[in-house]
Design a protein around this motif. Structure first.
Motif, mmCIF file in Angstrom:
data_model
loop_
_atom_site.group_PDB
_atom_site.id
_atom_site.type_symbol
_atom_site.label_atom_id
_atom_site.label_comp_id
_atom_site.label_asym_id
_atom_site.label_seq_id
_atom_site.Cartn_x
_atom_site.Cartn_y
_atom_site.Cartn_z
ATOM 1 N N MET A 1 7.140 2.237 7.486
ATOM 2 C CA MET A 1 6.450 2.796 6.328
ATOM 3 C C MET A 1 6.678 1.951 5.079
ATOM 4 O O MET A 1 5.893 2.036 4.123
ATOM 5 C CB MET A 1 6.895 4.241 6.087
ATOM 6 C CG MET A 1 6.404 5.212 7.155
ATOM 7 S SD MET A 1 6.968 6.913 6.884
ATOM 8 C CE MET A 1 5.897 7.398 5.545
ATOM 9 N N ARG A 2 7.708 1.145 5.077
ATOM 10 C CA ARG A 2 7.935 0.249 3.941
ATOM 11 C C ARG A 2 6.814 -0.787 3.833
ATOM 12 O O ARG A 2 6.597 -1.344 2.763
ATOM 13 C CB ARG A 2 9.283 -0.459 4.096
ATOM 14 C CG ARG A 2 10.486 0.475 4.089
ATOM 15 C CD ARG A 2 11.768 -0.295 4.340
ATOM 16 N NE ARG A 2 12.914 0.592 4.495
ATOM 17 C CZ ARG A 2 14.130 0.180 4.859
ATOM 18 N NH1 ARG A 2 14.343 -1.116 5.089
ATOM 19 N NH2 ARG A 2 15.118 1.042 4.973
ATOM 20 N N ARG A 3 6.124 -1.026 4.949
ATOM 21 C CA ARG A 3 4.977 -1.936 4.903
ATOM 22 C C ARG A 3 3.801 -1.307 4.178
ATOM 23 O O ARG A 3 2.840 -1.996 3.828
ATOM 24 C CB ARG A 3 4.563 -2.315 6.330
ATOM 25 C CG ARG A 3 5.632 -3.078 7.114
ATOM 26 C CD ARG A 3 5.219 -3.223 8.560
ATOM 27 N NE ARG A 3 3.862 -3.742 8.693
ATOM 28 C CZ ARG A 3 3.105 -3.604 9.773
ATOM 29 N NH1 ARG A 3 3.559 -2.914 10.823
ATOM 30 N NH2 ARG A 3 1.895 -4.122 9.825
ATOM 31 N N TYR A 4 3.864 0.017 3.995
ATOM 32 C CA TYR A 4 2.802 0.744 3.304
ATOM 33 C C TYR A 4 3.422 1.487 2.115
ATOM 34 O O TYR A 4 3.501 2.727 2.107
ATOM 35 C CB TYR A 4 2.121 1.733 4.259
ATOM 36 C CG TYR A 4 1.659 1.101 5.547
ATOM 37 C CD1 TYR A 4 0.461 0.397 5.602
ATOM 38 C CD2 TYR A 4 2.429 1.179 6.703
ATOM 39 C CE1 TYR A 4 0.033 -0.200 6.779
ATOM 40 C CE2 TYR A 4 2.012 0.576 7.886
ATOM 41 C CZ TYR A 4 0.814 -0.112 7.917
ATOM 42 O OH TYR A 4 0.402 -0.700 9.083
ATOM 43 N N PRO A 5 3.880 0.752 1.120
ATOM 44 C CA PRO A 5 4.616 1.385 0.019
ATOM 45 C C PRO A 5 3.802 2.416 -0.740
ATOM 46 O O PRO A 5 4.359 3.383 -1.275
ATOM 47 C CB PRO A 5 4.995 0.198 -0.880
ATOM 48 C CG PRO A 5 4.031 -0.894 -0.524
ATOM 49 C CD PRO A 5 3.733 -0.711 0.923
ATOM 50 N N ARG A 6 2.492 2.239 -0.779
ATOM 51 C CA ARG A 6 1.667 3.215 -1.503
ATOM 52 C C ARG A 6 1.551 4.520 -0.717
ATOM 53 O O ARG A 6 1.511 5.603 -1.307
ATOM 54 C CB ARG A 6 0.300 2.611 -1.812
ATOM 55 C CG ARG A 6 0.390 1.417 -2.778
ATOM 56 C CD ARG A 6 -0.959 0.760 -3.025
ATOM 57 N NE ARG A 6 -0.840 -0.345 -3.975
ATOM 58 C CZ ARG A 6 -0.547 -1.597 -3.632
ATOM 59 N NH1 ARG A 6 -0.344 -1.909 -2.363
ATOM 60 N NH2 ARG A 6 -0.455 -2.533 -4.562
ATOM 61 N N THR A 7 1.491 4.421 0.607
ATOM 62 C CA THR A 7 1.545 5.628 1.433
ATOM 63 C C THR A 7 2.871 6.338 1.237
ATOM 64 O O THR A 7 2.937 7.568 1.098
ATOM 65 C CB THR A 7 1.360 5.274 2.926
ATOM 66 O OG1 THR A 7 0.077 4.678 3.108
ATOM 67 C CG2 THR A 7 1.467 6.516 3.798
ATOM 68 N N LEU A 8 3.937 5.568 1.205
ATOM 69 C CA LEU A 8 5.277 6.127 1.004
ATOM 70 C C LEU A 8 5.384 6.780 -0.372
ATOM 71 O O LEU A 8 6.013 7.833 -0.517
ATOM 72 C CB LEU A 8 6.316 5.016 1.157
ATOM 73 C CG LEU A 8 7.755 5.431 1.461
ATOM 74 C CD1 LEU A 8 7.826 6.277 2.718
ATOM 75 C CD2 LEU A 8 8.629 4.199 1.596
ATOM 76 N N SER A 9 4.747 6.175 -1.377
ATOM 77 C CA SER A 9 4.777 6.747 -2.728
ATOM 78 C C SER A 9 4.060 8.086 -2.770
ATOM 79 O O SER A 9 4.526 9.038 -3.411
ATOM 80 C CB SER A 9 4.132 5.777 -3.718
ATOM 81 O OG SER A 9 4.872 4.582 -3.828
#
Length: 451
Positions: free
Chosen positions: A252-260
């Protein structure tokens, strides 16, 4: 050429019909399980389990599960938090297993019927059996959490990107309509329990148990209509599933905006779910309202949540899901802040609070779910929704913990309810900083015209 075009048209019509059939079946799981969230978690169990705990309490008002002194009035909130700790371990395993095997439906069936059985078992919660009530609550909440991971993970598979806001909103509307219908029956039984020849306690236990029977009965509909998709990923063992979930969290760190977005959702929905699970305790213990007033208030919430979910779904077509959710969080902050000042003994003002909550509740939840579905990479729906579900449907742990601690330290439910405002304010700030259009692109999904 004409024949090929006709064949493509027929194929498209068949696919649309199949998708609509699955969507209608999908709605019915909300219809089935939302009665638990409404009748059990929101209305009856909090005040009833609190009364059972108080009956078992010592002279100072404390119970002592496992030798730990806990104020009886905080037991329900702490139990909700404990259920999440179990869910944290179980949901990722279910999500990983579903994504790897492609068999969501059998796992949905198992979790749904475990939850339904635990809820039906609440009929035996009487006397001083607060530990039994706590145990059944932990099992039912955990089972609901697992089933909702699997249920939500169907959304990207049964609805196109343009359909998801509407489909998600209809699902919530089905759930709230179901909750309202059963609450009417609950209100009749509870208010006229003498006419039915049962005690008030027995009427409450019947209402609790009937939610489990309803849950189990209507789960048959989605199990018949939803279908599993073949997984494109290699199968793995349960242990592998756990390791894979850890890898998914790192992924999920590859998708930081999803994580945000997920972080913002976990914060503000923690507040939403704590209000749902603790409002009846606040009404009964702090405002000294009777059970009939509480049922009526929650019935108002259920009816208006249907309207709110559909209305906010329409608003999202004009303003986008993100802006609509942000508007709802402002409304939440104002409503809960006003709740601090409600006068004791006044059901009218409590009903006004219920109206405010109902108008924003369904839409906040429905649009959050559909917005998140756009941010999930294909093939990882169940695992990502397991993280999402950790804060959904009353599964939040931090909100009930803060609520319980606030009461534990101050002895005031007003201070406890006011503490929840922070969740909506912080959630608003975090969500406002998420660039959702780019987040959808980062996840490799098509960007809807309005989001």
């Amino acid at each position: 050429m004409g024949t090929d075009t006709a064949r493509e048209t027929a194929t498209g019509a068949t696919a649309l019909a199949d998708r609509r059939r699955e969507q209608r079946g999908w709605y019915f799981y909300d219809w089935a399980c939302s009665v638990y969230s409404t009748s059990v978690l929101t209305v009856f169990l909090g005040p009833y389990l609190t009364s059972v705990a108080k009956a078992a309490a010592d002279a100072d008002g404390f119970v002592h599960p496992l030798g730990i002194p806990i104020r009886a009035g905080s037991f329900f909130a702490y139990t909700v938090s404990l259920s999440v700790l179990l869910s944290v371990f179980v949901m990722p395993l279910a999500g990983a297993a579903a994504d790897r095997s492609g068999r969501k439906k059998p796992l949905l069936a198992v979790s749904a019927y475990i939850g339904a059985a635990a809820t039906a078992g609440m009929f035996f919660l009487d006397g001083e059996r607060y530990l039994l009530g706590g145990a059944l609550l932990v099992v039912a909440n955990s089972a609901l959490a697992v089933s909702m991971v699997l249920y939500n993970a169907y959304l990207p598979q049964i609805a196109t990107p343009q359909e998801r806001d509407a489909v998600s909103s209809r699902g919530w509307a089905f759930g709230y309509a179901s909750g309202a219908l059963v609450l009417v029956a609950n209100l009749v039984l509870y208010s006229s329990h003498d006419a039915f020849g049962v005690s008030e306690s027995t009427a409450v236990r019947i209402c609790l148990a009937s939610a489990g029977v309803w849950w189990g009965a209507f789960t048959v509909v989605p199990l018949r209509r939803l279908r599993d998709r073949r997984s494109t990923r290699a199968p793995g063992s349960t242990a592998t599933g756990l390791r894979h979930f850890v890898a998914t969290v790192k992924d999920m760190r590859r998708y930081p905006r999803t994580l945000s977005f997920l972080l913002a959702y976990l914060v503000y929905n923690d507040g939403v779910q704590t209000v749902i699970s603790q409002a009846s305790v606040y009404g009964s213990e702090e405002l000294r309202l009777g059970q009939s007033s509480l049922i009526t208030a929650v019935l108002l919430v259920q009816i208006l949540a249907v309207v709110g979910a559909l209305a906010m779904g329409r608003l999202s077509r004009t303003y986008g899901a993100k802006r609509t959710i942000l508007g709802s969080l402002i409304a939440w902050t104002m409503t809960i802040g006003a709740g601090y000042f409600l006068p004791a003994g006044s059901s009218t003002w409590f009903f006004a609070l219920a109206v405010g909550i109902g108008l924003v509740l369904g839409g906040t939840q429905a649009l959050s779910r559909s917005l998140f579905s756009h941010l999930v990479p294909a093939g990882k729906e169940a695992e990502y929704f397991s993280a999402y579900e950790m804060s959904d449907r009353g599964m939040s742990w931090l909100g009930p913990l803060v609520f319980g601690l606030a009461y534990q330290l101050t002895g005031s439910y007003r201070d406890a309810i006011l503490s929840l405002v922070a969740f909506f304010v912080i959630g608003f700030v975090l969500l406002s900083r998420v660039p959702v259009h780019q987040a959808v692109r980062d996840a490799g999904n098509p960007v809807p015209a309005r989001i």
